[in-house]
Design a protein around this motif. Structure first.
Motif, PDB file in Angstrom:
ATOM      1  N   GLY A  16       0.743  -1.163  -0.049  1.00 28.87           N
ATOM      2  CA  GLY A  16      -0.060  -0.019  -0.157  1.00 28.87           C
ATOM      3  C   GLY A  16       0.790   1.250  -0.033  1.00 28.87           C
ATOM      4  O   GLY A  16       0.345   2.258   0.004  1.00 28.87           O
ATOM      5  N   GLY A  17       1.963   1.014  -0.069  1.00 28.23           N
ATOM      6  CA  GLY A  17       3.176   2.151  -0.083  1.00 28.23           C
ATOM      7  C   GLY A  17       3.031   2.978  -1.497  1.00 28.23           C
ATOM      8  O   GLY A  17       2.797   2.149  -2.470  1.00 28.23           O
ATOM      9  N   ASN A  18       3.215   4.194  -1.791  1.00 34.88           N
ATOM     10  CA  ASN A  18       3.063   4.886  -2.909  1.00 34.88           C
ATOM     11  C   ASN A  18       4.011   6.034  -2.439  1.00 34.88           C
ATOM     12  O   ASN A  18       3.712   6.775  -1.600  1.00 34.88           O
ATOM     13  CB  ASN A  18       2.010   5.049  -3.369  1.00 34.88           C
ATOM     14  CG  ASN A  18       1.635   5.559  -4.777  1.00 34.88           C
ATOM     15  OD1 ASN A  18       2.298   6.670  -4.860  1.00 34.88           O
ATOM     16  ND2 ASN A  18       1.231   4.785  -5.753  1.00 34.88           N
ATOM     17  N   THR A  19       4.875   6.557  -3.469  1.00 34.62           N
ATOM     18  CA  THR A  19       5.708   7.903  -3.386  1.00 34.62           C
ATOM     19  C   THR A  19       4.521   8.974  -3.083  1.00 34.62           C
ATOM     20  O   THR A  19       5.068   9.979  -2.191  1.00 34.62           O
ATOM     21  CB  THR A  19       6.382   8.510  -4.603  1.00 34.62           C
ATOM     22  OG1 THR A  19       5.603   8.200  -5.852  1.00 34.62           O
ATOM     23  CG2 THR A  19       7.460   7.422  -4.985  1.00 34.62           C
ATOM     24  N   TYR A  20       3.319   8.939  -3.643  1.00 30.87           N
ATOM     25  CA  TYR A  20       2.410   9.911  -3.418  1.00 30.87           C
ATOM     26  C   TYR A  20       2.120  10.191  -1.890  1.00 30.87           C
ATOM     27  O   TYR A  20       1.942  11.416  -1.426  1.00 30.87           O
ATOM     28  CB  TYR A  20       1.230   9.703  -4.090  1.00 30.87           C
ATOM     29  CG  TYR A  20      -0.130  10.356  -3.335  1.00 30.87           C
ATOM     30  CD1 TYR A  20      -0.776  11.488  -4.117  1.00 30.87           C
ATOM     31  CD2 TYR A  20      -0.940   9.702  -2.507  1.00 30.87           C
ATOM     32  CE1 TYR A  20      -1.893  12.161  -3.799  1.00 30.87           C
ATOM     33  CE2 TYR A  20      -2.060  10.484  -2.057  1.00 30.87           C
ATOM     34  CZ  TYR A  20      -2.503  11.446  -2.564  1.00 30.87           C
ATOM     35  OH  TYR A  20      -3.689  12.158  -2.123  1.00 30.87           O
ATOM     36  N   ASN A  21       2.259   9.230  -1.109  1.00 25.89           N
ATOM     37  CA  ASN A  21       2.040   9.290   0.255  1.00 25.89           C
ATOM     38  C   ASN A  21       2.678  10.176   0.943  1.00 25.89           C
ATOM     39  O   ASN A  21       2.225  10.842   1.965  1.00 25.89           O
ATOM     40  CB  ASN A  21       2.018   7.994   0.999  1.00 25.89           C
ATOM     41  CG  ASN A  21       1.326   6.830   0.627  1.00 25.89           C
ATOM     42  OD1 ASN A  21       0.504   7.037  -0.366  1.00 25.89           O
ATOM     43  ND2 ASN A  21       1.265   5.472   1.141  1.00 25.89           N
TER      44      ASN A  21
ATOM     45  N   THR B 180      16.531   6.436   5.964  1.00 26.58           N
ATOM     46  CA  THR B 180      16.301   5.073   5.335  1.00 26.58           C
ATOM     47  C   THR B 180      14.957   4.902   5.282  1.00 26.58           C
ATOM     48  O   THR B 180      14.518   3.802   4.858  1.00 26.58           O
ATOM     49  CB  THR B 180      17.064   4.058   6.155  1.00 26.58           C
ATOM     50  OG1 THR B 180      16.417   4.051   7.491  1.00 26.58           O
ATOM     51  CG2 THR B 180      18.360   3.965   6.344  1.00 26.58           C
ATOM     52  N   SER B 181      13.935   5.889   5.538  1.00 26.51           N
ATOM     53  CA  SER B 181      12.436   5.532   5.542  1.00 26.51           C
ATOM     54  C   SER B 181      12.018   5.449   4.077  1.00 26.51           C
ATOM     55  O   SER B 181      12.634   6.012   3.282  1.00 26.51           O
ATOM     56  CB  SER B 181      11.904   6.702   6.259  1.00 26.51           C
ATOM     57  OG  SER B 181      12.328   7.027   7.577  1.00 26.51           O
ATOM     58  N   PHE B 182      10.824   5.174   3.878  1.00 24.45           N
ATOM     59  CA  PHE B 182      10.065   4.868   2.913  1.00 24.45           C
ATOM     60  C   PHE B 182       9.800   5.858   2.096  1.00 24.45           C
ATOM     61  O   PHE B 182       9.669   7.000   2.732  1.00 24.45           O
ATOM     62  CB  PHE B 182       8.605   4.066   3.048  1.00 24.45           C
ATOM     63  CG  PHE B 182       8.670   2.549   3.454  1.00 24.45           C
ATOM     64  CD1 PHE B 182       9.504   1.751   2.617  1.00 24.45           C
ATOM     65  CD2 PHE B 182       7.936   2.165   4.169  1.00 24.45           C
ATOM     66  CE1 PHE B 182       9.590   0.417   2.861  1.00 24.45           C
ATOM     67  CE2 PHE B 182       7.808   0.728   4.410  1.00 24.45           C
ATOM     68  CZ  PHE B 182       8.661  -0.195   3.724  1.00 24.45           C
ATOM     69  N   TYR B 183      10.068   6.081   0.788  1.00 24.45           N
ATOM     70  CA  TYR B 183       9.345   7.010  -0.079  1.00 24.45           C
ATOM     71  C   TYR B 183      10.761   8.102  -0.478  1.00 24.45           C
ATOM     72  O   TYR B 183      10.870   8.730  -1.454  1.00 24.45           O
ATOM     73  CB  TYR B 183       8.282   7.816   0.382  1.00 24.45           C
ATOM     74  CG  TYR B 183       7.318   7.279   0.980  1.00 24.45           C
ATOM     75  CD1 TYR B 183       6.674   6.073   0.226  1.00 24.45           C
ATOM     76  CD2 TYR B 183       6.869   7.165   2.169  1.00 24.45           C
ATOM     77  CE1 TYR B 183       5.690   5.219   0.436  1.00 24.45           C
ATOM     78  CE2 TYR B 183       5.475   6.417   2.456  1.00 24.45           C
ATOM     79  CZ  TYR B 183       5.141   5.382   1.757  1.00 24.45           C
ATOM     80  OH  TYR B 183       4.269   4.808   2.304  1.00 24.45           O
TER      81      TYR B 183
END
Length: 501
Positions: A66-71, A100-103
């Motif tokens: 459910g992850g996405n750069t938009y987030n 190191t976090s997502f996105y």
């Protein structure tokens, strides 16, 4: 630096979708170094490559369900929640994210791959033979405009970044130092856009290519940002922003949709209110990923195998809308209930969810959204003009008030009358929050104004010191994202990282 090493490889690649669409001979996906470059289709393929990484603004995030750069840009505002722990939301909710976090890394990689594709086009299109000069110049204008747009994201997100303007020919060229954001604006972003503005691009393009209207809209945004924090360019640039946005308004071709749901209709892509969009299709090259991303988590209302509930507004943000505002009414910008799939029962959600990217056909049947993703639309330009002219002229002029009232009228709100410069500015900011919410605009507004609307008190808090509804407090550290660790590990010239990281 991984992203720049990717550029070195990408410099020799014509993206396969471009080749399949435009090359008459059987495509291989590659043009070898030293190949004879001839014909408008080849030049067009280089130009088309510049658009490919715009979809990186909505790319899925590897390793994050459910992850996405938009987030990222929505999580950071403090006005968004999430049903998914796998998105790394908690690290942005409590502001404990790091390098190191997502996105953070995905944004960097996609933006620099976009820069690389534009540099590739700018180098090779002039070498393509058999192309009329005017056609070649317009394709170069597209590449300049898109390179400016990629760098505009980079400097707002990361501040000082490497300034890459040519195609690398050896690994020795890629371990670059950072260049201050102002120098990137002065050397690349603004000159690239002025170059594109001087070309003979069509005023409007219904196929999704960069148009003159799009160039002027981006330039209005750039000048508005340059005038405010962190560059603090001042009134001269507010005036330049107002000039470009007024040209977009006055030259016609764009008009506000009469209904908000017109923005959910794929038939309206690249038309009406939409000035510049990232192109998606239900078939090729890929459907818009935001439709399932924003559906309530496992609500069972759609044909999608996964309904993520990845991003939705806080109740405090929803409650901050004025009474009677149509934008917050059911199935306008948001929704709270929907019919269960293959049933007459209605599902009532535990929260309010975003309806802006709801594609009825995809939800009901295809599970493939045909909606585009909007980067600039006329409502945004109206509000840019209102804010910029108010600053440049020391108060709101009649046109500025008219444009704000057009936004308010569509929302069912009463018109405003003459007001002070400060009061009008806050009204414009508030309309930007409400009108452009969940379009990845709000975070950048917070950064350039250094103000945040407090949804509980109704006050405009200073950015530094604002406490979100999640109990986290913005500090200087939040003004820039960290450079990704995987980039600084391979290129120590990028260090030191941004403050706090």
């Amino acid at each position: 630096m991984k992203a720049l090493k990717h550029i070195l490889v990408a410099a020799l690649i014509l993206l396969s979708f471009s080749c399949k669409k435009f090359l008459e001979e059987k495509p291989t996906g590659f043009i070898s170094p030293g190949a004879d470059l001839a014909g408008e289709k080849v030049a067009r393929a280089f130009a088309n490559g510049c658009y490919q990484n715009l979809t990186g603004l909505l790319n899925g995030q590897s390793g994050s369900y459910g992850g996405n750069t938009y987030n990222l840009l929505e999580f950071m505002t403090g006005k968004a929640n999430s049903d998914l722990g796998q998105t790394g939301f908690v690290n942005f909710q409590n502001l404990s994210y790091n390098n190191t976090s997502f996105y953070v890394d995905t944004w960097w990689q996609q933006l620099y791959l976009g820069v690389g594709a534009c540099n590739n086009a700018l180098e090779y299109i002039p070498k393509v033979t058999g192309v009329p000069d005017d056609a070649k110049n317009n394709m170069l204008a597209e590449a300049h405009a898109l390179r400016a747009l990629f760098y505009f994201y980079l400097v707002r997100m990361y501040g000082a970044v490497p300034m890459v303007t040519t195609v690398a020919t050896s690994v020795d060229q890629i371990n670059m130092h950072r260049t201050p954001a102002k120098a990137i604006y002065d050397s690349i972003i603004i000159p690239d856009l002025l170059t594109a503005e001087a070309a003979t691009l069509p005023w409007q393009d219904n196929n999704g290519y960069v148009s003159l209207g799009a160039v002027k809209s981006i330039l209005a945004d750039v000048y508005l940002t340059y005038a405010g924090a962190a560059i603090n360019g001042g009134n001269q640039y507010y005036a330049e922003s107002a000039k470009r946005s007024k040209e977009v308004i006055d030259n016609g071709g764009y008009s506000l949709f009469s209904r908000y749901t017109d923005m959910n209709n794929p038939a309206n892509k690249n038309r009406g209110e939409f000035i510049f969009q990232v192109q998606y299709a239900a078939s090729v090259p890929a459907p818009n990923p935001l439709t399932p991303l924003l559906l309530p988590n496992y609500a069972g209302i759609s044909s999608y195998a996964d309904e993520y509930g990845s991003v939705y507004p806080t109740p405090q943000f929803i409650a901050s809308f004025p009474d009677g505002d149509k934008r917050v009414q059911e199935r306008q910008f948001f929704f709270t209930k929907y019919k269960k799939r293959n049933s007459t029962d209605t599902v009532r959600f535990h929260a309010t969810y975003v309806y802006k990217y709801f594609d009825s056909a995809a939800v009901a049947n295809t599970a493939k959204s045909d909606l585009n993703y909007t980067l600039y639309r006329l409502a945004d330009v109206y509000l840019m003009y209102a804010e910029a002219s108010n600053r440049a002229e020391g108060g709101p002029n009649a046109n500025a008030i008219t444009y704000v009232n057009a936004i308010r009228a569509r929302a069912g709100l009463t018109p405003i009358a003459a007001m002070s410069q400060a009061a009008f500015e806050q009204e414009v900011w508030l309309q930007r929050y409400y009108e452009l919410c969940f379009e990845n605009k709000m975070w950048f507004d917070m950064i350039r104004t250094r103000k945040v609307h407090n949804d509980v008190t109704g006050a405009w808090d200073n950015f530094v010191g604002h406490k979100t509804v999640f109990g986290a407090t913005f500090g200087e550290k939040q003004l820039l994202f960290p450079l990704p660790k995987q980039e600084t590990d391979v290129n120590p010239n990028l260090l030191p990282n941004n403050p706090g990281f």
